[in-house]
Design a protein around this motif. Structure first.
Motif, PDB file in Angstrom:
ATOM      1  N   ASP A  48      19.850  93.359  88.486  1.00 52.45           N
ATOM      2  CA  ASP A  48      20.665  92.404  87.741  1.00 52.45           C
ATOM      3  C   ASP A  48      20.233  90.966  88.020  1.00 52.45           C
ATOM      4  O   ASP A  48      20.138  90.159  87.109  1.00 52.45           O
ATOM      5  N   ALA A  49      20.008  90.645  89.299  1.00 54.17           N
ATOM      6  CA  ALA A  49      19.612  89.282  89.656  1.00 54.17           C
ATOM      7  C   ALA A  49      18.273  88.936  89.022  1.00 54.17           C
ATOM      8  O   ALA A  49      18.100  87.853  88.454  1.00 54.17           O
ATOM      9  N   TYR A  50      17.343  89.849  89.080  1.00 52.14           N
ATOM     10  CA  TYR A  50      16.020  89.632  88.474  1.00 52.14           C
ATOM     11  C   TYR A  50      16.160  89.417  86.970  1.00 52.14           C
ATOM     12  O   TYR A  50      15.603  88.470  86.403  1.00 52.14           O
ATOM     13  N   SER A  51      16.933  90.296  86.322  1.00 47.08           N
ATOM     14  CA  SER A  51      17.092  90.196  84.870  1.00 47.08           C
ATOM     15  C   SER A  51      17.789  88.909  84.466  1.00 47.08           C
ATOM     16  O   SER A  51      17.422  88.280  83.471  1.00 47.08           O
ATOM     17  N   LEU A  52      18.796  88.511  85.240  1.00 45.72           N
ATOM     18  CA  LEU A  52      19.542  87.300  84.918  1.00 45.72           C
ATOM     19  C   LEU A  52      18.655  86.059  84.996  1.00 45.72           C
ATOM     20  O   LEU A  52      18.707  85.185  84.123  1.00 45.72           O
ATOM     21  N   ILE A  53      17.832  85.984  86.035  1.00 46.28           N
ATOM     22  CA  ILE A  53      16.942  84.828  86.183  1.00 46.28           C
ATOM     23  C   ILE A  53      15.882  84.848  85.078  1.00 46.28           C
ATOM     24  O   ILE A  53      15.590  83.806  84.465  1.00 46.28           O
ATOM     25  N   LEU A  54      15.321  86.020  84.810  1.00 43.30           N
ATOM     26  CA  LEU A  54      14.298  86.137  83.771  1.00 43.30           C
ATOM     27  C   LEU A  54      14.864  85.757  82.406  1.00 43.30           C
ATOM     28  O   LEU A  54      14.218  85.035  81.634  1.00 43.30           O
ATOM     29  N   GLU A  55      16.078  86.211  82.119  1.00 47.81           N
ATOM     30  CA  GLU A  55      16.697  85.884  80.835  1.00 47.81           C
ATOM     31  C   GLU A  55      16.975  84.383  80.728  1.00 47.81           C
ATOM     32  O   GLU A  55      16.858  83.801  79.646  1.00 47.81           O
ATOM     33  N   ALA A  56      17.349  83.763  81.860  1.00 52.61           N
ATOM     34  CA  ALA A  56      17.614  82.312  81.849  1.00 52.61           C
ATOM     35  C   ALA A  56      16.336  81.536  81.566  1.00 52.61           C
ATOM     36  O   ALA A  56      16.352  80.542  80.831  1.00 52.61           O
ATOM     37  N   ILE A  57      15.216  81.996  82.126  1.00 49.98           N
ATOM     38  CA  ILE A  57      13.925  81.352  81.849  1.00 49.98           C
ATOM     39  C   ILE A  57      13.558  81.560  80.382  1.00 49.98           C
ATOM     40  O   ILE A  57      13.139  80.635  79.684  1.00 49.98           O
ATOM     41  N   ASP A  58      13.742  82.791  79.916  1.00 51.76           N
ATOM     42  CA  ASP A  58      13.382  83.126  78.540  1.00 51.76           C
ATOM     43  C   ASP A  58      14.226  82.336  77.538  1.00 51.76           C
ATOM     44  O   ASP A  58      13.740  81.946  76.469  1.00 51.76           O
TER      45      ASP A  58
END
Length: 214
Positions: free
Chosen positions: A9-19
């Protein structure tokens, strides 16, 4: 299991914020700030940052981690790989897509027309469209490689769909790609998608050159 889900979840959340552009190339990412923003502890945030650094999506600036940026050569190299992999996905989709998958692709093209005045929303819809072609290829290894390519695409701060007239032309290109997939024309789908990515790259280069002149 719970710890692994938290890490994901943490990885996905940060990646989505960058995206999504919440964090742009050069922005510093701070564990404590990210933990507070996403409502998770610092340990999964730290592990997610390490994973993103390993994937070259983050880079070191002294002791700080910042969102990585792509120079001209890196961007060109990324588009070379993306063009070939996307073309292959379209070719395989023409061979293996189910009628339901083809119908979904066709509906995406039609529904996305209402987004022409919103480049950011159109960019998100564009990513969904391409992801659906990847899945329709029914080749898990190709999908994995395209996921990596699209993660790196998040390091490009702007969308080529913001260029005047590009959104309308991109949807026309999507229409041609789907038409080839519908008729099981693998070669046509391959060439149509490669041409689509080539035009997107050309548009991005033009936008970058205009920005450099300011």
């Amino acid at each position: 299991m719970c710890a692994q889900q938290t890490n994901k979840d943490a990885y996905s959340l940060i990646l989505e914020a960058i995206d999504a552009g919440s964090y742009s190339p050069g922005d510093r990412l701070v564990e404590s700030e990210l933990a507070e923003r996403f409502g998770v502890s610092r340990t999964p945030i730290r592990e997610a940052l390490q994973r993103l650094e390993t994937q070259s999506l983050l880079s070191r600036d002294g002791r700080s981690l910042i969102v990585a940026s792509l120079d001209h050569n890196q961007m060109a190299e990324l588009y070379v790989v993306r063009t070939e992999l996307e073309g292959l996905a379209a070719r395989l989709a023409a061979q293996h897509a189910t009628p339901e998958e083809v119908s979904l692709l066709r509906s995406m093209v039609e529904e996305d027309r209402v987004l022409l005045e919103d480049p950011q929303a159109l960019a998100r819809a564009n990513r969904r469209f391409h992801k659906q072609i990847h899945l329709a290829s029914h080749n898990r290894y190709l999908v994995q490689q395209l996921d990596l390519v699209h993660r790196s695409m998040a390091l490009l701060a702007s969308t080529s769909l913001a260029a005047e007239g590009r959104g309308d032309r991109a949807l026309a290109e999507h229409d041609r790609i789907v038409a080839c997939i519908e008729t099981h024309d693998g070669d046509g789908a391959y060439l149509a998608l490669k041409d689509h990515i080539s035009k997107a790259f050309e548009t991005r280069l033009r936008l970058d050159s205009e920005k450099a002149e300011l």
